[in-house]
Structure formats: C-alpha cells, structure tokens
Enzyme design. Structure first.
Site, PDB file in Angstrom:
ATOM      1  N   THR A 196      11.149  20.584 -46.871  1.00  0.00           N
ATOM      2  CA  THR A 196      10.606  19.420 -46.154  1.00  0.00           C
ATOM      3  C   THR A 196       9.874  18.480 -47.112  1.00  0.00           C
ATOM      4  O   THR A 196      10.183  17.292 -47.211  1.00  0.00           O
ATOM      5  CB  THR A 196       9.634  19.907 -45.051  1.00  0.00           C
ATOM      6  N   VAL A 197       8.898  19.015 -47.849  1.00  0.00           N
ATOM      7  CA  VAL A 197       8.074  18.161 -48.714  1.00  0.00           C
ATOM      8  C   VAL A 197       8.853  17.758 -49.968  1.00  0.00           C
ATOM      9  O   VAL A 197       8.852  16.583 -50.374  1.00  0.00           O
ATOM     10  CB  VAL A 197       6.759  18.874 -49.101  1.00  0.00           C
ATOM     11  N   GLU A 229      -3.891  16.693 -53.589  1.00  0.00           N
ATOM     12  CA  GLU A 229      -4.139  15.813 -52.435  1.00  0.00           C
ATOM     13  C   GLU A 229      -3.344  16.218 -51.202  1.00  0.00           C
ATOM     14  O   GLU A 229      -3.815  16.106 -50.066  1.00  0.00           O
ATOM     15  CB  GLU A 229      -3.802  14.356 -52.820  1.00  0.00           C
ATOM     16  N   GLY A 273      -2.079  16.398 -45.070  1.00  0.00           N
ATOM     17  CA  GLY A 273      -0.792  15.714 -45.271  1.00  0.00           C
ATOM     18  C   GLY A 273      -0.966  14.352 -45.915  1.00  0.00           C
ATOM     19  O   GLY A 273      -1.410  14.245 -47.061  1.00  0.00           O
ATOM     20  N   GLU A 300       6.250  26.614 -36.080  1.00  0.00           N
ATOM     21  CA  GLU A 300       7.168  27.508 -36.800  1.00  0.00           C
ATOM     22  C   GLU A 300       7.636  28.629 -35.873  1.00  0.00           C
ATOM     23  O   GLU A 300       6.960  28.949 -34.888  1.00  0.00           O
ATOM     24  CB  GLU A 300       6.418  28.177 -37.964  1.00  0.00           C
ATOM     25  N   ASP A 348      -4.347  28.793 -41.307  1.00  0.00           N
ATOM     26  CA  ASP A 348      -3.997  27.581 -42.062  1.00  0.00           C
ATOM     27  C   ASP A 348      -5.206  26.638 -42.131  1.00  0.00           C
ATOM     28  O   ASP A 348      -5.536  26.113 -43.199  1.00  0.00           O
ATOM     29  CB  ASP A 348      -2.799  26.902 -41.374  1.00  0.00           C
ATOM     30  N   LYS A 370      -7.571  25.388 -45.436  1.00  0.00           N
ATOM     31  CA  LYS A 370      -7.863  23.976 -45.740  1.00  0.00           C
ATOM     32  C   LYS A 370      -9.367  23.706 -45.780  1.00  0.00           C
ATOM     33  O   LYS A 370      -9.837  22.962 -46.646  1.00  0.00           O
ATOM     34  CB  LYS A 370      -7.186  23.095 -44.698  1.00  0.00           C
TER      35      LYS A 370
HETATM   36  N1  LIG Z   1       5.872  20.734 -44.313  1.00  0.00           N
HETATM   37  C1  LIG Z   1       4.755  20.048 -44.274  1.00  0.00           C
HETATM   38  O1  LIG Z   1       4.583  19.132 -43.449  1.00  0.00           O
HETATM   39  C2  LIG Z   1       3.635  20.343 -45.251  1.00  0.00           C
HETATM   40  C3  LIG Z   1       2.444  19.585 -45.201  1.00  0.00           C
HETATM   41  C4  LIG Z   1       1.440  19.821 -46.138  1.00  0.00           C
HETATM   42  C5  LIG Z   1       1.612  20.827 -47.079  1.00  0.00           C
HETATM   43  N2  LIG Z   1       2.773  21.575 -47.087  1.00  0.00           N
HETATM   44  C6  LIG Z   1       2.923  22.614 -48.102  1.00  0.00           C
HETATM   45  O2  LIG Z   1       3.985  22.261 -48.954  1.00  0.00           O
HETATM   46  C7  LIG Z   1       4.635  23.432 -49.411  1.00  0.00           C
HETATM   47  C8  LIG Z   1       6.124  23.336 -49.081  1.00  0.00           C
HETATM   48  O3  LIG Z   1       6.296  23.243 -47.685  1.00  0.00           O
HETATM   49  P1  LIG Z   1       7.702  22.858 -47.040  1.00  0.00           P
HETATM   50  O4  LIG Z   1       7.431  22.643 -45.586  1.00  0.00           O
HETATM   51  O5  LIG Z   1       8.350  21.783 -47.820  1.00  0.00           O
HETATM   52  O6  LIG Z   1       8.502  24.251 -47.221  1.00  0.00           O
HETATM   53  P2  LIG Z   1      10.069  24.497 -47.047  1.00  0.00           P
HETATM   54  O7  LIG Z   1      10.678  23.440 -46.227  1.00  0.00           O
HETATM   55  O8  LIG Z   1      10.211  25.916 -46.647  1.00  0.00           O
HETATM   56  O9  LIG Z   1      10.634  24.341 -48.546  1.00  0.00           O
HETATM   57  C9  LIG Z   1      10.457  25.282 -49.549  1.00  0.00           C
HETATM   58  C10 LIG Z   1      11.420  24.972 -50.681  1.00  0.00           C
HETATM   59  O10 LIG Z   1      11.163  25.845 -51.769  1.00  0.00           O
HETATM   60  C11 LIG Z   1      12.369  26.498 -52.145  1.00  0.00           C
HETATM   61  N3  LIG Z   1      12.007  27.843 -52.587  1.00  0.00           N
HETATM   62  C12 LIG Z   1      11.197  28.730 -51.964  1.00  0.00           C
HETATM   63  N4  LIG Z   1      11.052  29.841 -52.708  1.00  0.00           N
HETATM   64  C13 LIG Z   1      11.775  29.651 -53.807  1.00  0.00           C
HETATM   65  C14 LIG Z   1      12.040  30.441 -54.969  1.00  0.00           C
HETATM   66  N5  LIG Z   1      11.496  31.660 -55.119  1.00  0.00           N
HETATM   67  N6  LIG Z   1      12.834  29.927 -55.924  1.00  0.00           N
HETATM   68  C15 LIG Z   1      13.385  28.704 -55.787  1.00  0.00           C
HETATM   69  N7  LIG Z   1      13.172  27.906 -54.718  1.00  0.00           N
HETATM   70  C16 LIG Z   1      12.392  28.385 -53.749  1.00  0.00           C
HETATM   71  C17 LIG Z   1      13.258  26.490 -50.912  1.00  0.00           C
HETATM   72  O11 LIG Z   1      14.609  26.546 -51.313  1.00  0.00           O
HETATM   73  P3  LIG Z   1      15.814  26.472 -50.253  1.00  0.00           P
HETATM   74  O12 LIG Z   1      15.743  25.089 -49.664  1.00  0.00           O
HETATM   75  O13 LIG Z   1      17.042  26.666 -51.050  1.00  0.00           O
HETATM   76  O14 LIG Z   1      15.539  27.555 -49.260  1.00  0.00           O
HETATM   77  C18 LIG Z   1      12.880  25.135 -50.296  1.00  0.00           C
HETATM   78  O15 LIG Z   1      13.637  24.099 -50.870  1.00  0.00           O
HETATM   79  C19 LIG Z   1       3.933  24.604 -48.735  1.00  0.00           C
HETATM   80  O16 LIG Z   1       2.956  25.107 -49.611  1.00  0.00           O
HETATM   81  C20 LIG Z   1       3.272  23.971 -47.532  1.00  0.00           C
HETATM   82  O17 LIG Z   1       2.123  24.658 -47.111  1.00  0.00           O
HETATM   83  C21 LIG Z   1       3.778  21.344 -46.196  1.00  0.00           C
END
Ligand SMILES: NC(=O)c1ccc[n+]([C@@H]2O[C@H](COP(=O)([O-])OP(=O)(O)OC[C@H]3O[C@@H](n4cnc5c(N)ncnc54)[C@H](OP(=O)(O)O)[C@@H]3O)[C@@H](O)[C@H]2O)c1
Length: 439
Positions: A12-13, A126, A131, A187, A198, A202
């Site tokens: 997502t990010v 940040e 977010g 989720e 969570d 924060k």
């Molecule tokens: N989503 C939000 O709105 C949001 C907001 C603020 C902060 N965050 C933080 O941002 C971070 C990412 O969140 P997200 O929602 O973007 O997560 P996500 O959608 O689950 O994406 C995780 C990414 O990391 C890759 N990945 C995970 N483990 C890996 C490994 N061992 N080796 C290689 N690639 C790996 C995954 O690959 P694949 O795609 O191939 O599975 C995926 O592309 C988290 O720490 C979360 O707390 C998220």
C-alpha cells in the site's frame, strides 16, 4: 545528480511512494532528482498498481540496502523482522533511512537512534504516526520551545471508523467490525487496531518526541474498543459525550523533583475508549480521519487533523522525509553535519507513573435491582472513598433490573477502585457493566 532511492516494500505505502517518485511533474523540483534504483518485494509475480521496470524488483531486501546506487533506504515492509535488521544494516552502511514502521520504532527506536547518531545518519519517521498528518517534525522542531502538558489523539483510523458508525447508527461493535473488514477499512486480523496496540505504538513515539526521551512501550496501559457495548455509546450521547479511542501522554508532577542530569519527566501514557464532551475539539473527528491535540506552554492548544492512513497520505509523509534528507545533502554535500533538531535525539529520561496514582474522571455503568435506595447506597460508597460525583442517573434496564450510570469528578484511580469494590459488594448491585475514562 540524481539521488538513489532503495524501496523496501511495494505494498500500500510502497506503491504510493513509487507513484510520487515516478510522477514528479508539479511537485517540489527535488522530487525530479530522486531516482528509484531498487525495490524489494516478496512476490515478483504480483500485479502492482504502479508500472515499474521489472529489473528494479528483487526478493532479497539486503540486496536493495547494499546496492551502491542506493543512497537513501525507505523501509515500508512492516512487521518487526526483517524490518529492524534492515534499518540497522542501512545505518551501518552510512545510508539514511526513512520508515513508516511504528511497530519497530516504538520498540527499537532507542537502539536505532543510537546507531544512527553513532554513524551520523538520519532516520526519519514522519509516516509512522498519523499517516499524511505532519506531526513528527512539528513535535521535534516547531513546538520545541514549549513545555508540553499533554498530547492526546485519535491515531487509529480503523477504530475511529467503527466508533463513528456505532454512534451514528446505534450499531453493535461486532456488526460494524464485520462491515469494516468487508469494505477494506479493517484488516482480516484486526487485533492490533481494535485492542489498542497500534495506537499504543504511536503514542509511545509521540510521547518520546514531545518529552525528549524514550518511553517504555511495554508499560503503556492499553485498552481497546473490542469490549465496548453499543449501550454505553448511546448513554454517553444522552449525557452529551462522544466515545473515542484516545491515546494520551500527560506530564505528571511528582512532589520530589529529580536530580538526574536533564531530569526525569514522569508521564501518564495510556490508550482507552474515552468519553469526550460533545464540543471537545477531538469529538468532531469522524470516520478514518486522525487528529492530534498538543497542549503546551506557552503555545496553548494546537490541533493536527487529516487522513491517518492510506497509500497517498502515507506516501506524502514518506516523500517529505526523503526530500528533507535529499535537501540537506544538496546544501552541504557529504560534509553536511547532522541537524540535531531533524535527527531523533534524547535529552532526558521518561518514566511512567504507577496507574493507581493518576487522576481521571470516570464513566461507570452498574446493573442493579430496580428498588428504592440503590442510588443512595452507591452514592454513599463513592463518598466514603472520597470520590465526588458529577452526575448519577438511572436508566431503563431489562425485566426487573435497572442501569445506573455515574460520571465522577477527577479522582485518583486507587480511590475510584476502592469505591467500585465497595459498590460491587452491595447485594442489590449485580455487576459493574462498563467502566470508561471521561475527559
Ligand atoms: N497502509 C497504511 O495506510 C499505513 C499507514 C501508516 C503507516 N504504515 C506502515 O507502513 C508499513 C507498510 O505498510 P503497508 O500497508 O504498505 O504494508 P503492505 O501493503 O503489506 O506491504 C508490504 C510490502 O512489503 C513487502 N514485503 C514484506 N516482507 C518482505 C520481505 N521479507 N522481503 C521482501 N518484501 C517484503 C511486500 O511484498 P509483496 O507485495 O510481494 O507481498 C509488500 O510489497 C507498515 O510498517 C505500516 O505499519 C501503513
């Protein structure tokens, strides 16, 4: 000269960050100088919302960190490991890091900050809280001259969405959660959000920045919304309140001042469902939005409000951090010193106070027999423990039962618990059905 970016994660990010980096038109001119050099993913075959040269992708995140063409490492993998080790690996190689990972920073922030300081590199966070809302840099820099009294916030969008719908529709928690999961706002495993963990990650980060020292994450009293009854949301509304999952960090003045260098600041840090008066600035924050209210001396109250999650808002914060680092490099080249305000630095120790010594207002609902004199006996128990009552009302219960809702004035937690124990022992009181904090 382009600045090489290594992206760990394209979920997502990560996809939101890649989208900004590959479409620099109309943004800050420095965005055009950032070049995405390598990207780590788990699954090379998964379709992505952003078109990237497949040669950039690797399933080995260490290859991304180690690539000499990568100058800034962006960690948006999530989870504790390998995220923590990859951040430390980048620092050890002298590469600045940008991360959105609140779970890692809340638990290993001290270790990471010490490694970064020893190497003279930045770790910017940040996106880890709120977010798209700028709150980390304002706490570190813009509000630095203040004595912070309290930081309180709605910093979990999923739970705020659920609570907003419970209040608007009178719906039950489990029904709204199921709907939120179907709509993608919660989720499949909602525990981290609905149990408050969570938000606790924060507020640990925000408190550490606001008060100048690391806050022990494991000591934060945490209660989620998973046991919240729709009746309490409805009763709160009848009494002029809105229920929100609040994360709070508050300075507590203890009688004996510390003699430690820099001092020890005593904090009450907690996460729990809270009744907010309807006109409180945080009461109007609805749906998946987040808001953080900072109260300081001499600034007064400052509120930060906006989208607390999602690809675009979170990527906006990540790219701002990348630009900060890129800008400093551009101004000073390799000789640019570490800006102490931009860097995460500790200058004090924070200690969490014993919860039984902290003072709060409370909302409590009792189930009792519907007979004369019960309200009086409950009031007597509160009075005997030195708890002063703001309001006490009897609401209609089922069959021959009554529901009595009490809102107390501010009282020490230990005294309040003493009163509750005495009330529970009364024959006509069948149970303490709900107990919530009130602002
Ligand atoms: N989503 C939000 O709105 C949001 C907001 C603020 C902060 N965050 C933080 O941002 C971070 C990412 O969140 P997200 O929602 O973007 O997560 P996500 O959608 O689950 O994406 C995780 C990414 O990391 C890759 N990945 C995970 N483990 C890996 C490994 N061992 N080796 C290689 N690639 C790996 C995954 O690959 P694949 O795609 O191939 O599975 C995926 O592309 C988290 O720490 C979360 O707390 C998220």
């Amino acid at each position: 000269m382009a600045i090489g970016i290594g992206l760990l994660g394209l979920g997502t990010v990560g996809a939101g960050v890649a989208e900004i980096l590959t479409s620099p038109e109309g943004r800050h001119p420095l965005v055009g100088e950032l070049a995405l050099r390598r990207v780590a993913v788990r699954d090379l075959t998964r379709p992505r919302p952003v078109a990237l040269d497949p040669a950039l992708l690797s399933t080995d995140p260490e290859v991304v960190v180690d690539d000499p063409a990568v100058e800034i490492v962006v960690e948006v993998l999530g989870g504790l490991e390998p995220a923590r080790s990859l951040i430390l690996r980048a620092i050890a190689a002298g590469k600045p890091v940008v991360t959105a990972n609140k779970a890692v920073i809340a638990r290993y922030g001290e270790e990471i900050a010490a490694a970064a300081a020893a190497k003279g590199v930045y770790v910017l966070i940040e996106a880890a809280v709120g977010g798209g809302i700028p709150i980390i840099e304002p706490l570190k820099q813009s509000l630095g001259g203040n004595r912070i009294r309290r930081v309180s916030g709605i910093i979990n969008g999923t739970t705020n969405y659920i609570l907003s719908r419970m209040a608007d529709e009178g719906a039950a928690y489990a029904d709204v959660l199921a709907d939120a999961q179907r709509l993608g706002y919660a989720e499949a495993d909602p525990a981290a959000d609905v149990e408050g963990h969570d938000a606790a990650d924060k507020i640990a980060i925000l408190a550490g920045l606001a008060y100048g020292g690391p806050v022990p994450r494991s000591g934060i009293a945490t209660e989620g919304i998973n046991r919240l009854d729709a009746r309490d949301v409805a009763y709160a509304a009848q009494l002029g309140y809105v229920v929100k999952l609040l994360a709070v960090a508050e300075r507590v003045e203890l009688p004996a001042p510390s003699t430690a260098p820099g001092g020890i600041v005593h904090l009450d840090v907690r996460v729990h469902p809270t009744l907010l008066p309807r006109h409180h600035p945080l009461a109007g924050v609805h749906g998946v939005n987040n808001a953080i209210l900072v109260e300081g001396d001499p600034v007064g109250e400052v509120m930060f409000y906006g989208p607390g999650a999602g690809a675009g808002p979170t990527a906006s914060a990540v790219v701002a951090d990348i630009l900060n680092i890129a800008g400093i490099r551009q101004v000073g080249g390799a000789e640019a010193g570490l800006d102490p305000l931009l860097a995460a630095s500790s200058w004090r120790r924070c200690a969490l106070v014993d919860g039984s010594l902290t003072c709060h207002r409370n909302y409590v609902r009792f189930q009792t027999r519907d007979e004369a004199g019960v309200i009086g006996r409950i009031g007597t128990c509160f009075g005997a423990a030195g708890v002063s009552i703001q309001s006490i009302v009897q609401l209609e219960g089922k069959d021959s039962a009554a529901e009595i809702v009490v809102i107390t004035h501010e009282v020490q937690e230990a005294r309040f618990r003493e009163a509750l124990a005495a009330i529970e022992a009364l024959g006509e009181v069948s149970m303490v059905a709900a107990c919530l904090r009130t602002l």
